[in-house]
Design an enzyme around this catalytic site. Sequence first.
Site, mmCIF file in Angstrom:
data_model
loop_
_atom_site.group_PDB
_atom_site.id
_atom_site.type_symbol
_atom_site.label_atom_id
_atom_site.label_comp_id
_atom_site.label_asym_id
_atom_site.label_seq_id
_atom_site.Cartn_x
_atom_site.Cartn_y
_atom_site.Cartn_z
ATOM 1 N N GLU A 1 30.516 37.006 28.175
ATOM 2 C CA GLU A 1 30.258 35.895 29.111
ATOM 3 C C GLU A 1 28.801 36.010 29.587
ATOM 4 O O GLU A 1 28.358 37.095 29.963
ATOM 5 C CB GLU A 1 31.204 36.031 30.312
ATOM 6 C CG GLU A 1 30.960 35.029 31.438
ATOM 7 C CD GLU A 1 31.795 35.335 32.702
ATOM 8 O OE1 GLU A 1 32.077 36.533 32.970
ATOM 9 O OE2 GLU A 1 32.163 34.383 33.404
ATOM 10 N N ASN B 1 29.691 27.348 33.027
ATOM 11 C CA ASN B 1 29.753 28.690 32.455
ATOM 12 C C ASN B 1 30.448 28.504 31.098
ATOM 13 O O ASN B 1 31.658 28.267 31.045
ATOM 14 C CB ASN B 1 30.562 29.600 33.401
ATOM 15 C CG ASN B 1 30.577 31.037 32.948
ATOM 16 O OD1 ASN B 1 30.318 31.339 31.791
ATOM 17 N ND2 ASN B 1 30.917 31.928 33.868
ATOM 18 N N ASN C 1 32.703 39.362 33.028
ATOM 19 C CA ASN C 1 31.863 40.138 33.951
ATOM 20 C C ASN C 1 32.747 40.444 35.139
ATOM 21 O O ASN C 1 32.949 39.590 36.012
ATOM 22 C CB ASN C 1 30.659 39.315 34.423
ATOM 23 C CG ASN C 1 29.548 39.251 33.407
ATOM 24 O OD1 ASN C 1 28.582 39.998 33.472
ATOM 25 N ND2 ASN C 1 29.681 38.350 32.441
ATOM 26 N N GLU D 1 30.227 31.790 41.822
ATOM 27 C CA GLU D 1 30.489 30.903 40.676
ATOM 28 C C GLU D 1 30.846 29.488 41.123
ATOM 29 O O GLU D 1 30.467 28.511 40.485
ATOM 30 C CB GLU D 1 31.584 31.480 39.782
ATOM 31 C CG GLU D 1 31.084 32.644 38.959
ATOM 32 C CD GLU D 1 31.949 32.909 37.749
ATOM 33 O OE1 GLU D 1 32.135 32.015 36.911
ATOM 34 O OE2 GLU D 1 32.449 34.037 37.651
ATOM 35 N N CYS E 1 36.501 34.927 31.154
ATOM 36 C CA CYS E 1 36.710 35.828 32.281
ATOM 37 C C CYS E 1 37.891 35.455 33.173
ATOM 38 O O CYS E 1 39.024 35.716 32.813
ATOM 39 C CB CYS E 1 35.421 35.965 33.096
ATOM 40 S SG CYS E 1 35.507 37.447 34.126
ATOM 41 N N LYS F 1 34.124 27.110 31.112
ATOM 42 C CA LYS F 1 35.073 27.866 31.943
ATOM 43 C C LYS F 1 35.766 26.974 32.971
ATOM 44 O O LYS F 1 35.110 26.209 33.691
ATOM 45 C CB LYS F 1 34.314 28.989 32.650
ATOM 46 C CG LYS F 1 35.158 29.925 33.501
ATOM 47 C CD LYS F 1 34.269 31.066 33.996
ATOM 48 C CE LYS F 1 34.991 32.083 34.829
ATOM 49 N NZ LYS F 1 34.085 33.205 35.183
#
Length: 323
Positions: free
Chosen positions: A47, A110, A197, A146, A172, A127
């Site tokens: 990622e 992302n 991550n 995020e 993730c 994502k």
Amino acid sequence: MPRYLTVGAAQSGPIGRHESRRDAVDRLIAMLRQAAAQGCDLVAFTECALTPFFPHWHIQDPLELDSYFETELPNDHTRPLFDEAARLGVGFHLGFAELARENGTTRHFNSAILVSPAGQIVGKFRKIHLPGYREVHHNHPFQNLEKRYFDVGDLGFRTWRMQSAVMGICICNDRRWPESFRSLALGGAELVVVGYNTPLNNPDHPEMDHLVSFHHQLCLQSAAYQNGMWVVGVAKAGEEEGVRQLGGTSIIAPSGEIVALAQTFEDELVVHQCNLDAVHAYKNDIFNFAANRQTQHYQAITGQTAAIAPPLTEENSPDASPS
Ligand code: CDV
């Protein structure tokens, strides 16, 4: 003839704030070459593999923030990776921060792409489950911004046929939601790549810190088994700008067993020859969706957006007298 796909899960060690995109790409190319030398057909990078995981910091300058995003791929910095992969005939998965200008709007995602051995982008995922918060948490040792920096992905959980396999991607935090893998499995996924991550500390719940690795493996192993698929989990590992991150890059068989596991917190390639036909025993029998899923009983919950409150007990009843 069994279908084999030799997969290299290319864990990244920390990427320093001072490292340029080109430095990061050079490290990916080194692992790509190593993978090709070991006979890999597909290399999975993590990622946001081109930069440090910047949602861990509060970045106030919008221009500085945008400097962590790619406006197109390949671009000048990443073209050497695309060219080398095509020269070696290796497909790859790459996670990156995407700045998309579409229909007159600018959005930030992302994202991750799947690139064929010929160098063509076959698929892209954005994502969907964004962890963290929008507001800066000044009392935390690092941030989890995020929700502030990224929009929720708008491409759904798609699958693509590449190198004789049906492949999917989630990123993730998506792995903690069973719906992600089940959606991909319903799309026929035989192999799913998950870059992550994951900090080793949860500032809101330090009592869970010792469970970080366990919860990660629990999600990946159950997803592989319950959906009859190979799962390739690729970490950003080690201490990055003061944030200690989980490593544990692994390849998991449809049985749920870990068949390859990283040993370091640095750049490290983890290789396994995956028998794609191993999915059949699960997809055709124990988890034969067509024969066994009882979708008429799921409809009531698939559209439900809030949790139903648990039944009241004497302890949690609003009428309970204070102790
Ligand atoms: N990059 C992530 O999505 N990380 C989350 C952390 C913040 C909990 C994860 O689910 O691993």
